[in-house]
Enzyme design. Structure first.
Site, PDB file in Angstrom:
ATOM      1  N   TYR A  63       0.834  -1.221   0.000  1.00 53.87           N
ATOM      2  CA  TYR A  63       0.000   0.000   0.000  1.00 53.87           C
ATOM      3  C   TYR A  63       0.862   1.263   0.000  1.00 53.87           C
ATOM      4  CZ  TYR A  63      -4.061  -2.925   0.253  1.00 53.87           C
ATOM      5  OH  TYR A  63      -5.012  -3.853  -0.076  1.00 53.87           O
ATOM      6  N   ILE A 102      -9.761   2.887  -4.063  1.00 54.69           N
ATOM      7  CA  ILE A 102      -9.234   3.486  -2.824  1.00 54.69           C
ATOM      8  C   ILE A 102      -8.365   4.698  -3.133  1.00 54.69           C
ATOM      9  CG2 ILE A 102      -9.385   1.294  -1.586  1.00 54.69           C
ATOM     10  CD1 ILE A 102      -6.375   0.923  -1.964  1.00 54.69           C
ATOM     11  N   HIS A 118     -14.674   0.384  -0.466  1.00 57.26           N
ATOM     12  CA  HIS A 118     -13.538  -0.474  -0.115  1.00 57.26           C
ATOM     13  C   HIS A 118     -12.445   0.298   0.612  1.00 57.26           C
ATOM     14  CE1 HIS A 118     -14.754  -3.590  -3.383  1.00 57.26           C
ATOM     15  NE2 HIS A 118     -15.472  -3.699  -2.284  1.00 57.26           N
TER      16      HIS A 118
HETATM   17  C1  BV8 Z   1     -17.441  -9.527   1.499  1.00 64.33           C
HETATM   18  C2  BV8 Z   1      -8.984  -3.879  -1.633  1.00 64.33           C
HETATM   19  C3  BV8 Z   1     -18.801 -10.424   3.113  1.00 64.33           C
HETATM   20  C4  BV8 Z   1      -8.529  -2.539  -1.692  1.00 64.33           C
HETATM   21  C5  BV8 Z   1     -10.592  -5.133  -2.841  1.00 64.33           C
HETATM   22  C6  BV8 Z   1     -17.768 -16.367  -4.128  1.00 64.33           C
HETATM   23  C7  BV8 Z   1     -18.868 -15.751  -4.694  1.00 64.33           C
HETATM   24  C8  BV8 Z   1     -19.242 -14.475  -4.347  1.00 64.33           C
HETATM   25  C9  BV8 Z   1     -18.499 -13.750  -3.440  1.00 64.33           C
HETATM   26  C10 BV8 Z   1     -17.394 -14.331  -2.901  1.00 64.33           C
HETATM   27  C11 BV8 Z   1     -17.020 -15.631  -3.216  1.00 64.33           C
HETATM   28  N1  BV8 Z   1     -15.892 -15.947  -2.505  1.00 64.33           N
HETATM   29  C12 BV8 Z   1     -15.543 -14.874  -1.748  1.00 64.33           C
HETATM   30  C13 BV8 Z   1     -16.463 -13.909  -1.979  1.00 64.33           C
HETATM   31  C14 BV8 Z   1     -16.495 -12.598  -1.416  1.00 64.33           C
HETATM   32  C15 BV8 Z   1     -15.411 -11.717  -2.035  1.00 64.33           C
HETATM   33  C16 BV8 Z   1     -15.411 -11.790  -3.542  1.00 64.33           C
HETATM   34  O1  BV8 Z   1     -16.223 -11.180  -4.187  1.00 64.33           O
HETATM   35  N2  BV8 Z   1     -14.450 -12.554  -4.093  1.00 64.33           N
HETATM   36  C17 BV8 Z   1     -14.377 -12.659  -5.538  1.00 64.33           C
HETATM   37  C18 BV8 Z   1     -12.916 -12.771  -5.939  1.00 64.33           C
HETATM   38  C19 BV8 Z   1     -15.184 -13.868  -5.978  1.00 64.33           C
HETATM   39  N3  BV8 Z   1     -15.758 -10.389  -1.625  1.00 64.33           N
HETATM   40  C20 BV8 Z   1     -15.357  -9.958  -0.440  1.00 64.33           C
HETATM   41  O2  BV8 Z   1     -14.640 -10.594   0.307  1.00 64.33           O
HETATM   42  C21 BV8 Z   1     -15.897  -8.608  -0.027  1.00 64.33           C
HETATM   43  N4  BV8 Z   1     -16.426  -8.722   1.274  1.00 64.33           N
HETATM   44  O3  BV8 Z   1     -17.994 -10.212   0.675  1.00 64.33           O
HETATM   45  O4  BV8 Z   1     -17.772  -9.509   2.788  1.00 64.33           O
HETATM   46  C22 BV8 Z   1     -19.126 -10.188   4.477  1.00 64.33           C
HETATM   47  C23 BV8 Z   1     -20.463 -10.136   4.784  1.00 64.33           C
HETATM   48  C24 BV8 Z   1     -20.802  -9.922   6.054  1.00 64.33           C
HETATM   49  C25 BV8 Z   1     -19.824  -9.767   7.031  1.00 64.33           C
HETATM   50  C26 BV8 Z   1     -18.465  -9.811   6.707  1.00 64.33           C
HETATM   51  C27 BV8 Z   1     -18.106 -10.021   5.406  1.00 64.33           C
HETATM   52  C28 BV8 Z   1     -14.807  -7.565   0.035  1.00 64.33           C
HETATM   53  C29 BV8 Z   1     -14.320  -7.273  -1.346  1.00 64.33           C
HETATM   54  C30 BV8 Z   1     -13.323  -6.118  -1.307  1.00 64.33           C
HETATM   55  C31 BV8 Z   1     -11.950  -6.660  -1.556  1.00 64.33           C
HETATM   56  N5  BV8 Z   1     -11.025  -5.572  -1.692  1.00 64.33           N
HETATM   57  N6  BV8 Z   1      -9.679  -4.201  -2.871  1.00 64.33           N
HETATM   58  C32 BV8 Z   1      -7.424  -2.438  -2.696  1.00 64.33           C
HETATM   59  O5  BV8 Z   1      -6.374  -3.067  -2.477  1.00 64.33           O
HETATM   60  O6  BV8 Z   1      -7.655  -1.738  -3.680  1.00 64.33           O
HETATM   61  S1  BV8 Z   1     -11.198  -5.757  -4.293  1.00 64.33           S
HETATM   62  C33 BV8 Z   1     -10.519  -5.016  -5.665  1.00 64.33           C
HETATM   63  O7  BV8 Z   1     -11.000  -5.702  -6.829  1.00 64.33           O
HETATM   64  C34 BV8 Z   1     -11.006  -3.626  -5.872  1.00 64.33           C
HETATM   65  O8  BV8 Z   1     -11.263  -2.950  -4.684  1.00 64.33           O
HETATM   66  C35 BV8 Z   1     -12.259  -3.771  -6.676  1.00 64.33           C
HETATM   67  O9  BV8 Z   1     -13.373  -3.687  -5.861  1.00 64.33           O
HETATM   68  C36 BV8 Z   1     -12.248  -5.167  -7.125  1.00 64.33           C
HETATM   69  C37 BV8 Z   1     -12.677  -5.277  -8.553  1.00 64.33           C
HETATM   70  O10 BV8 Z   1     -11.710  -4.650  -9.300  1.00 64.33           O
HETATM   71  P1  BV8 Z   1     -12.133  -3.610 -10.434  1.00 64.33           P
HETATM   72  O11 BV8 Z   1     -12.218  -2.278  -9.805  1.00 64.33           O
HETATM   73  O12 BV8 Z   1     -13.315  -4.070 -11.194  1.00 64.33           O
HETATM   74  O13 BV8 Z   1     -10.828  -3.687 -11.317  1.00 64.33           O
HETATM   75  P2  BV8 Z   1     -10.470  -4.823 -12.362  1.00 64.33           P
HETATM   76  O14 BV8 Z   1      -9.016  -4.695 -12.659  1.00 64.33           O
HETATM   77  O15 BV8 Z   1     -10.993  -6.139 -11.902  1.00 64.33           O
HETATM   78  O16 BV8 Z   1     -11.312  -4.405 -13.648  1.00 64.33           O
HETATM   79  C38 BV8 Z   1     -11.045  -3.162 -14.291  1.00 64.33           C
HETATM   80  C39 BV8 Z   1     -12.067  -3.018 -15.404  1.00 64.33           C
HETATM   81  O17 BV8 Z   1     -11.876  -1.743 -16.020  1.00 64.33           O
HETATM   82  C40 BV8 Z   1     -11.912  -4.056 -16.489  1.00 64.33           C
HETATM   83  O18 BV8 Z   1     -13.197  -4.557 -16.837  1.00 64.33           O
HETATM   84  C41 BV8 Z   1     -11.306  -3.285 -17.661  1.00 64.33           C
HETATM   85  O19 BV8 Z   1     -11.780  -3.770 -18.910  1.00 64.33           O
HETATM   86  C42 BV8 Z   1     -11.837  -1.894 -17.417  1.00 64.33           C
HETATM   87  N7  BV8 Z   1     -10.954  -0.833 -17.925  1.00 64.33           N
HETATM   88  C43 BV8 Z   1      -9.591  -0.811 -17.921  1.00 64.33           C
HETATM   89  N8  BV8 Z   1      -9.180   0.364 -18.453  1.00 64.33           N
HETATM   90  C44 BV8 Z   1     -10.284   1.086 -18.758  1.00 64.33           C
HETATM   91  C45 BV8 Z   1     -11.415   0.329 -18.418  1.00 64.33           C
HETATM   92  N9  BV8 Z   1     -12.670   0.773 -18.622  1.00 64.33           N
HETATM   93  C46 BV8 Z   1     -12.813   2.007 -19.156  1.00 64.33           C
HETATM   94  N10 BV8 Z   1     -11.773   2.791 -19.510  1.00 64.33           N
HETATM   95  C47 BV8 Z   1     -10.505   2.366 -19.322  1.00 64.33           C
HETATM   96  N11 BV8 Z   1      -9.494   3.151 -19.669  1.00 64.33           N
END
Ligand code: BV8
Length: 244
Positions: A63, A102, A118
């Site tokens: 971070y 963030i 987040h």
């Molecule tokens: C929770 C930390 C419950 C901060 C992040 C199975 C099924 C469902 C859910 C789960 C599961 N197993 C586990 C879970 C829960 C889990 C989850 O979802 N896991 C996933 C992997 C399956 N979720 C959690 O744990 C969450 N908490 O569920 O709590 C709970 C309930 C009650 C009580 C207690 C707990 C917490 C999730 C938060 C995790 N922290 N970040 C940091 O370090 O930054 S996640 C991290 O990835 C980001 O914060 C963000 O949220 C997330 C997704 O990333 P994106 O922002 O979408 O970025 P990505 O690179 O993936 O995509 C970028 C996109 O932009 C692409 O599509 C690309 O094409 C596009 N793009 C690129 N350039 C451009 C563009 N678009 C336009 N213009 C451009 N120029």
């Protein structure tokens, strides 16, 4: 996507969700693109409470590097961040911007009806007194809490996997009342954010603005693909021309 079809005379209540893609053209890495953060770091090592307990120096370093990049003068809000701030400033209906990011680029662009679900890179949280304080420099496992003075008890004020995202009740209330949900620059890979469209799609218009179809693209009424700095200003001009 045309609210007029429903004969609505009032401007739609809008909820916007953003992800790392909206900050990509400002020079910040996304997570899942080829050069993304998850290509260089294992999620379980740097974005889980277990990883932090196992190796706090590694996580603080992860971070610290991202915080240092945010201090780079070359990293500025881009036209997409600015367009969303303009939409908020001139929107006659309800408006909420929920970001998964963030970084502080929405804040610096002037967005204020904004939730960082987040957490925030430039803040720290004390494990002893739970105070959330500004952390714009490096954090180390020895850093002391500015509030209670406890050393070695500061963590990034960031939501890791397995942790509850912030202000979920406020987000849920806005989703319950929204007429238009717009998802910008997110892969739709992480819940609960990725599930918001499912919650609203039966009663709200839904629009995805993304570089490529996200995992949930099929759930949206409309999807426009391209760079955020092109798509978002055009979307905002369209909305303000119709309702502004
Ligand atoms: C929770 C930390 C419950 C901060 C992040 C199975 C099924 C469902 C859910 C789960 C599961 N197993 C586990 C879970 C829960 C889990 C989850 O979802 N896991 C996933 C992997 C399956 N979720 C959690 O744990 C969450 N908490 O569920 O709590 C709970 C309930 C009650 C009580 C207690 C707990 C917490 C999730 C938060 C995790 N922290 N970040 C940091 O370090 O930054 S996640 C991290 O990835 C980001 O914060 C963000 O949220 C997330 C997704 O990333 P994106 O922002 O979408 O970025 P990505 O690179 O993936 O995509 C970028 C996109 O932009 C692409 O599509 C690309 O094409 C596009 N793009 C690129 N350039 C451009 C563009 N678009 C336009 N213009 C451009 N120029």
């Amino acid at each position: 996507m045309d609210a007029d079809l429903r004969g609505d005379m009032k401007p739609p209540n809008i909820v916007i969700l953003t992800g790392a893609g909206i900050s990509q053209e400002s020079g910040l890495h996304t997570f899942r693109d080829g050069d993304g953060l998850w290509a260089k770091h294992r999620i379980e090592d740097v974005a889980t409470p277990e990883g932090f307990a196992r190796n706090p120096a590694l996580v603080q370093g992860f971070y610290n590097a991202r915080r240092a990049q945010l201090r780079d003068p070359a990293v500025q809000p881009n036209a997409a961040h600015q367009a969303l701030a303009e939409l908020e400033a001139h929107w006659p209906g309800e408006f909420l911007l929920v970001t998964q990011n963030i970084d502080n680029l929405h804040d610096r662009a002037g967005s204020s009806r904004l939730i960082h679900m987040h957490g925030e890179l430039a803040k720290a949280r004390c494990l002893r007194c739970h105070a959330v304080t500004v952390a714009d420099g490096d954090l180390t496992p020895e850093s002391a809490c500015p509030e209670c003075g406890a050393a070695g008890k500061l963590r990034p004020h960031v939501v890791w996997f397995g942790e509850m995202p912030l202000q979920m009740e406020r987000i849920g209330a806005a989703l319950d009342a929204c007429d238009l949900f717009v998802s910008i620059g997110t892969s739709g890979a992480v819940y609960p954010a990725a599930g918001f469209v499912q919650e609203v799609r039966h009663r709200a218009d839904t629009l995805e603005l993304n570089l490529e179809p996200s995992e949930g693209s099929h759930l949206f009424d409309e999807a426009r693909h391209g760079h955020a700095t092109q798509l978002v200003p055009g979307f905002v001009r369209e909305m303000l021309a119709k309702w502004g």
